[in-house]
Design an enzyme around this catalytic site. Structure first.
Site, PDB file in Angstrom:
ATOM      1  CG  HIS A   1      -2.367   0.967   0.685  1.00 42.05           C
ATOM      2  ND1 HIS A   1      -2.303   2.731   0.890  1.00 42.05           N
ATOM      3  CD2 HIS A   1      -2.981   1.191   0.556  1.00 42.05           C
ATOM      4  CE1 HIS A   1      -3.091   3.061   0.755  1.00 42.05           C
ATOM      5  NE2 HIS A   1      -4.004   1.492   0.357  1.00 42.05           N
TER       6      HIS A   1
ATOM      7  CG  ASP B   1      -8.515  -4.371  -2.952  1.00 46.82           C
ATOM      8  OD1 ASP B   1     -10.062  -4.107  -2.555  1.00 46.82           O
ATOM      9  OD2 ASP B   1      -7.991  -3.436  -3.501  1.00 46.82           O
TER      10      ASP B   1
END
Ligand code: CMC
Length: 428
Positions: A307, A364
């Protein structure tokens, strides 16, 4: 503490203001640098550039903190509802019961889309990706509601556009799915709440009774809350950037949907399941795929890992992982993808490549497994992300208007050819 920073360029010193946020975040304000020097700042991918001051979402990537309007994501996911969170994000405070009822009822009353829009669906190829369909139909809402296009709308107009967008988006999304499987569109039902109604439009058929499963509805509500905002990410920055030219909310949101589609952003949830399927079809050799992800000559990345901001853990991923286990247990579903996902997570978390680069499972990684268990097809996963992110996009667009922010227009360092004379084609 000093509230200026000094910068020395070619022997001359410049004092630059330091801006401090409510959580002690610090920025050097370089807005006026251009007036004083010929320098710009360069930060490809905006890895360390603030585009705005915002009072909506606080995110501390080192400590894994995410708060909407000050409220921790863990508390909102456990106690709130998606529609309440939407109100909170857009209007800045938790609603009273009256405010929540008014907001929720208004959304319920606007879920129908114009009958002429139904014809749009017929024109798409059967295999059209629903993100393309949803993005274009969302933009088309502006053609049915031209009052949304006023460059300086009244707040009454803005509120109505917001209600219409939230309400109609769930219908647009569910109908994109129905169209992709060749099933008749199901009209919204006003006796259902937002999430139940979405499930009804997705899964009900005119031929039989359909009852919303409360376990699935609760899990979906929680997932939408977790996706509702994430400060200045790629799609949200896109919404703000498009909106900064005074493009209307439908057009700005449509641009955000397109930005979300990419596999490095929201499209990762679809890519994760495709990757897990690939690993399974290949015999389940998790190590082979870990090695591929580490190989700099191989373009393969571990989807659902890493991320831009979280460098410790993604708090949304932790909540989703627990919710995923609980939902599969309650529904008695055993998904082999979950086993592969857990093996992959364990292998990556114990591998120095991922540890050194602080690559952890993101939101996700597990969301696709929940969506699968809900019966949502893989190419609808990113649409589900968009459904959740919608209130965040709206809140950020509204804040940008309220703050009277200037049009977004970055600069560049030109690296092309210097001036040269045109050569006639016969002489080339
Ligand atoms: N698999 C393997 N290596 C990775 C991965 C990954 N998923 N993510 C980052 N790296 C490596 C990358 O190769 C680089 O290594 P090196 O320093 O040796 O060159 C290093 O880690 C830093 O990566 P980066 O690409 O510079 O980091 P970034 O901040 O630009 O990208 C990211 C962040 C999310 C795009 C990236 O981690 C990624 O591609 N992840 C997979 C896609 C994904 O899951 N996206 C969903 C993000 S969460 C949902 C959302 O909010 O959008």
């Amino acid at each position: 503490m000093s509230h200026t920073a000094s910068l020395t360029l070619d022997g001359t010193s410049f004092e630059l203001p330091v801006v401090v946020g409510s959580e002690d975040e610090k920025a050097i304000d370089i807005t006026k640098l251009r007036d004083q020097t010929e320098y710009i700042t360069l930060d490809s991918g905006f890895k360390n550039s603030g585009a705005t001051k915002s009072a909506i979402t606080f995110l501390d990537g080192e400590q894994g903190i995410l708060r909407y309007r000050g409220y921790p994501i863990e508390q909102l996911a456990a106690k709130s509802s998606f529609i309440e969170v939407a109100y909170l994000l857009i209007y800045g405070a938790l609603p009273t019961l009256d405010q929540l009822n008014t907001f929720s009822n208004a959304i319920t009353r606007h879920t129908l889309i114009h009958e002429d829009m139904k014809r749009f669906y017929e024109a798409y190829p059967a295999k059209a990706h629903p993100m393309g369909v949803v993005a274009s139909i969302t933009c088309s809402l502006s053609t049915f509601y031209p009052d949304s296009m006023a460059p300086n709308p009244t707040w009454e107009q803005v509120d109505l556009t917001i209600i219409r967008l939230i309400a109609k988006f769930s219908t647009i999304a569910a109908w994109a799915y129905k169209n992709s499987v060749g099933h008749p569109a199901m009209y919204p039902k006003n006796n259902l709440n937002y999430v139940e109604n979405f499930m009804h439009m997705m899964f009900a058929m005119p031929t039989e009774d359909y009852e919303v499963d409360p376990v699935i509805a609760n899990a979906l509500d929680k997932l939408l809350i977790l996706h509702a905002d994430h400060e200045q990410n790629c799609s949200t920055s896109t919404v703000r950037m498009v909106g900064s030219s005074q493009a209307n909310l439908y057009a700005s949101t449509s641009a955000g949907i397109c930005a979300l589609w990419g596999p490095l952003h929201g499209g990762a949830n679809q890519a994760v399941i495709e990757m897990l399927e690939e690993i399974q079809n290949d015999g389940g050799n998790v190590k082979k795929f870990i090695d591929k992800a580490k190989d700099k000559n191989d373009n393969f990345r571990l989807m659902g890992f890493g991320h831009r901001v979280y460098k410790n853990f993604d708090p949304r991923a932790s909540i989703i992982k627990t919710a995923c286990d609980q939902m599969l247990n309650k529904l008695g579903i055993k998904d082999p993808m979950l086993d592969i996902a857990k093996q992959l997570e364990e292998a990556a978390l114990n591998d120095s490549y991922f540890v050194e680069r602080k690559l952890y499972p993101n939101v996700d990684f597990y969301s696709g497994i929940i969506y699968r268990a809900m019966g949502i097809p893989t190419d609808m996963f990113t649409v589900m992300f968009a459904l959740g992110r919608l209130p965040g996009w709206i809140a950020q667009w509204k804040e940008m208007i309220e703050n009277k922010e200037p049009i977004s227009r970055p600069r560049q360092i030109y690296t092309g050819a210097t001036m040269r004379e045109y050569v006639n084609i016969a002489d080339r």
